[in-house]
Write an enzyme that holds these catalytic residues in place. Structure first.
Site: not given
Length: 369
Positions: A221, A246-247, A331, A333
Site C-alpha cells: 500500500g 521497501c515500505l 529487497h 533479502d
C-alpha cells in the site's frame, strides 16, 4: 470454465479459470520475474493486488511450504499466459491450481499477458476484477473506476501480537508492516535475536524490549496510509540503529520530512539494476513497490540519497546524516532474486555493534567517574 479479467479502462481479457471460483477485484500489477512465483504470491506486499506474471509459463515446478514468504497469500488474484499442466520437481507438494484453491484465490490463464502488460505500462496500473460471468462489461468497468478499495492493507497483514525468533546474538525489534520470511532468515544467519512487533507499536513499547537495533519491514500500500508509524520512527532513530526495507524505507523518508508519490506502474521483479552513489557500484536487486520517495523532497531534510535506480533514476536508498539509520527501496533479502545486496544486513549488524560498544564505553566512563 471461462473467466474474465475486466479493467477499469474497459479492456476485457477472456481466459480459462483456475484456482478458486471466487470473484475478486484489486489493483492489477505485473511482475517480470522468470521464477519465484510462489514467493511472489505469498509476499504480503501484494495484499489486495491481482498479480500478472509476464513470464509465459507459470506453475511448472509446483508449490512447497518451504518457499512461502508469509503464513498465507493475501493477493486478490493471479494472471498467467500458460498454467503448467503438470508440476515437476522433487520438492513439489501441490500444484499452483491446488494451492490457490486452498487459499480461496482466483486465477486466470490463456490470456495475452504481453498485451495486458503493455496496457499497464502505458496507462499505469489500474483497478480490475476477475469475474466468472462477463455481463455488461462497460457497466463493470465504470463500477471499477468509481470503486474505492481498502487502504488498510498493512493492518490486514501485520501480526496482531508480538512473537520472537530467538537466537543468542544482537537483539533486533522487527516492525511488521507485512514482512517477508526471508528477512527473518537473513537475521537468523547473523544470530540476531529477533522480536517481531505489530505495525502500530509505539516507541515506548520498543524501548521496553531493550533492542540493539530496529528494522522496519516491507509491506503493502501507500506509505501515507500508515501515519501512526512516523512518530515511532522519529523517536526510535534517536536511540537505536535503524534499517528500513521497501515500505519501511518510504516510512523512514516520511518520518524525516521527505515525501512519496505513486509510480505509473512501479517496480516488481528480480532484475532491477541499482547504483550505489558513493562508489558507482552496480547491484542487481529484487523489487516490489508502487510508490517511491520524491528525490526533490530530500532537500532540507537530514537524509542523504545513497542509491539510485539506473533505469529511471528513482531513489533507492537513504541514510540519515546524523544518526546510525539507513534504508533501501529494494529487497536485500532477495527471495527470490539476486543476492548482491545481502551485505546490507552485515552493515546493519556493524552499526548495532558499534552503537552497543559506544554505550558500554560511556557507561564504563560514567562508573569510573
Amino acid at each position: 470454465m471461462k473467466r474474465y479479467l475486466v479493467l477499469e479502462d474497459g479492456s476485457v481479457f477472456a481466459g480459462t479459470a483456475f484456482g478458486s471460483d471466487k470473484e475478486m477485484h484489486g489493483e492489477v500489477v505485473f511482475n517480470t520475474g522468470m521464477t519465484g512465483y510462489q514467493e511472489t504470491i505469498t509476499d504480503a506486499s501484494y495484499c489486495g493486488q491481482i498479480i500478472t506474471f509476464t513470464y509465459p509459463l507459470i506453475g511448472n515446478y509446483g508449490v512447497t511450504a518451504d518457499d512461502d514468504e508469509s503464513v498465507a497469500p493475501s493477493c486478490s488474484g493471479v494472471v498467467v499466459h500458460e498454467l503448467a499442466r503438470r508440476a515437476s520437481n522433487w520438492r513439489n507438494e501441490l500444484s499452483l491450481d491446488e494451492y490457490l484453491r486452498q487459499h480461496d484465490i482466483p486465477g486466470i490463464s490463456d490470456i495475452d499477458t504481453r498485451r495486458l502488460t503493455r496496457i499497464l505500462r502505458e496507462e499505469g496500473v489500474m483497478k480490475g476484477a476477475l469475474v466468472n460471468e462477463l455481463g455488461d462489461a462497460k457497466a463493470k468497468a465504470a463500477e471499477l473506476k468509481a470503486a474505492h478499495f481498502s487502504t488498510q492493507q498493512v493492518e490486514q497483514v501485520s501480526t496482531k501480537s508480538a512473537y520472537t525468533d530467538p537466537n543468542k546474538g544482537l537483539r533486533v525489534v522487527l516492525v511488521d508492516f507485512g514482512l517477508k520470511y526471508s528477512i527473518l532468515r537473513e537475521l537468523a544467519q547473523r544470530q540476531c535475536n529477533v522480536t517481531v512487533v505489530p505495525s502500530d507499536v509505539t516507541a515506548a513499547k520498543i524501548e521496553q524490549l531493550h533492542p540493539d537495533g530496529v528494522l522496519l519491514s516491507n509491506g503493502p500500500g501507500n506509505p501515507e496510509d500508515v501515519p501512526a508509524a512516523l512518530p515511532m520512527i522519529r523517536a526510535v532513530q534517536e536511540r537505536y540503529p535503524l534499517m528500513g526495507i521497501c515500505l519501511g524505507h518510504q516510512l523512514f523518508a516520511l518520518a524525516n520530512g521527505a515525501t512519496t508519490s505513486k509510480m505509473r506502474f512501479g517496480h516488481r521483479g528480480f532484475n532491477h539494476p541499482v547504483r550505489e552513489i558513493a562508489t558507482g557500484k552496480t547491484v542487481f536487486t529484487a523489487q516490489n513497490h508502487g510508490y517511491a520517495v520524491d528525490a526533490d523532497s530530500l532537500a532540507g531534510t537530514p537524509l542523504l540519497q545513497t542509491y539510485t535506480e539506473i533505469n529511471d533514476d528513482t531513489v533507492e536508498g537513504l541514510r540519515h546524516r546524523d544518526r546510525p539509520a539507513f534504508s533501501v527501496q529494494f529487497h536485500p533479502d532477495a527471495t527470490p532474486g539476486p543476492h548482491d545486496a545481502r551485505y546490507l544486513f552485515d552493515d546493519f549488524v556493524a552499526l548495532m555493534k558499534k552503537n552497543k560498544q559506544t554505550k558500554q564505553g560511556a557507561k564504563a566512563d560514567a562508573k569510573a567517574e
